[in-house]
Every structure is written in C-alpha cells, then in structure tokens.
Design an enzyme around this catalytic site. Structure first.
Site: not given
Ligand code: PGA
Length: 231
Positions: A6-8, A87, A89, A156, A162, A192
C-alpha cells in the site's frame, strides 16, 4: 502467501511505473505467491504485468458530482477490480464511519470487486486487554457480508502502523486464530512488516499474507521481504 503493498500518498505516476515494471520483471515466472500493489490514484494505469493493481479508495458511484473522488468509470478505464476498504487511515483521519465503509463494501461487492477489508484496534482499546480488542474487531464487521467470495481481510492494529513496532508474534497468533474462528477468509497481517520480521510473522499459523506500507515503498525492500519469507 499474499503480499500486498500500500503506497498510500507516496510515489508519483513516473516512479510508480518504474517500480511496477521492476517488480514485474523480478517476479515474473518465479512466484506462486499473490502480489497486489495499491498505488496512489494519480498513478493508476493499464500495466502489462503478472500481478494485480488495486485502488486504495473510491467513492461508491459510477460517476457523478463527488468532488475530489473517483468512481467506477475511472477505475474501469484501467480495468481495476480490486479495492482496499476500511483502512484505519480512512476511518481515523478521513472520518469514514462504519456506515460509509459498509456502503462502499456493498457497492463494490455488487460489482464483483475483490475487497481487501481492513480492521484494527487503536492503542486505547489494546490497553483495555485482549477481550476488548476482540469485541472491537468484531464490531468492525457490522454490516459486512463475511461470506463474500472475493473478500480478503487485513488485521492491522493501528498502533503498529507506520510506527516500526509490529505486534508481537503471540498477539498476532492469538488475534488471527480468533478471527479465523469467525471468518473463513484469507487473513493478512499489517503493521510495520519489514524484511527482518516477515520470517516470523509469515510463519504464524493463520497468517495468509501481509499488507505492507513503508517497507513496500522501495522495490528492493519489497522484493527482499518476499524473498526472506521463502528462505
Ligand atoms: P506500515 O503500513 O507497513 O507502514 O506499518 C501498513 C498499512 O497501513 O497498511
């Protein structure tokens, strides 16, 4: 194993294109694993590749007056049939409610999209103990058809995303076992994941794959991550 990147809000159209070509030539013909990349929306395109491109988000509409959003008409142009929904976020920062998440789920399900559905508890819930975590996670399935044949679930924990601090092997095993007893679908872990911890995370019973943010951004790192699991 399913490896999803996932590049976000990272990568440009140009850097995504070179990443995807590099990834494709590195894994072509070699992998029996499933690979899915979720680039930013501006980088969506039709690529001649052996893995899947998905979209990080879309509005539950064909097209219309939804400023700043994209709908199915824009996804169809590139043959995108895979979407990430729920997700943390989007839930936390973009304030997507469970109702909105369910609306998206039902809409994209009705069109036969493959849905990567994300759940995960915040630190405040984790600190209340595992019982509360389980309750919280189940509530994130309210309104969701867990029998949908193209459903992939990603667990997650928000405090692990992150932060460089992944959940412990014990925590992951326990939550995955719990989720698997309720939902008979592929179950990914995210938070992570990196080339150093994929060995132990990937071998936990009930982990069918990983959803990777930071460590997917460089193609070398994502390839190393996939390679380390095989060793
Ligand atoms: P991360 O993000 O690997 O940077 O912790 C995972 C995600 O949000 O899918």
């Amino acid at each position: 194993m399913i490896y999803a990147g996932n590049f976000k809000t990272n990568h440009t159209r140009a850097s995504t294109a070179s990443y995807i070509l590099a990834l494709n030539s590195a894994i072509e013909g070699k992998k029996k694993d499933r690979v899915v990349i979720f680039p930013p929306i501006s980088a969506l395109d039709s690529f001649d590749i052996s893995f899947t491109i998905g979209v990080q988000n879309a509005y539950p509409t064909q097209k219309g007056a939804f400023t700043g959003e994209i709908g199915v008409e824009q996804l169809d142009e590139f043959g995108i049939k895979t979407i990430l929904i729920g997700h943390s976020e989007r839930r936390e920062i973009l304030k997507e409610t469970q109702d909105k998440v369910v609306e998206k789920f039902n809409f994209f399900k009705s069109l036969g999209f493959e849905i990567f559905y994300c759940i995960g508890e915040p630190l405040s819930v984790r600190e209340m103990g595992e019982g509360k975590v389980k309750e919280y996670l189940l509530s994130q399935f309210d309104g969701i058809d867990i029998a949908y044949d193209k459903l992939i679930v990603a667990y997650e924990p928000i405090w692990a995303i992150g932060t460089g601090r992944s959940a412990s092997v014990e925590d992951i095993r326990s939550i995955h076992q719990f989720l698997k007893s309720h939902i008979d679908k592929p179950l990914l872990y995210g938070g992570s994941v990196n080339p150093s911890n994929i060995g132990e995370i990937g071998s936990i019973d009930g982990v069918d794959g990983v959803l990777v943010g930071s460590a997917s951004l460089k193609v070398e790192s994502f390839l190393e991550l996939m390679g380390s699991r095989d060793e």
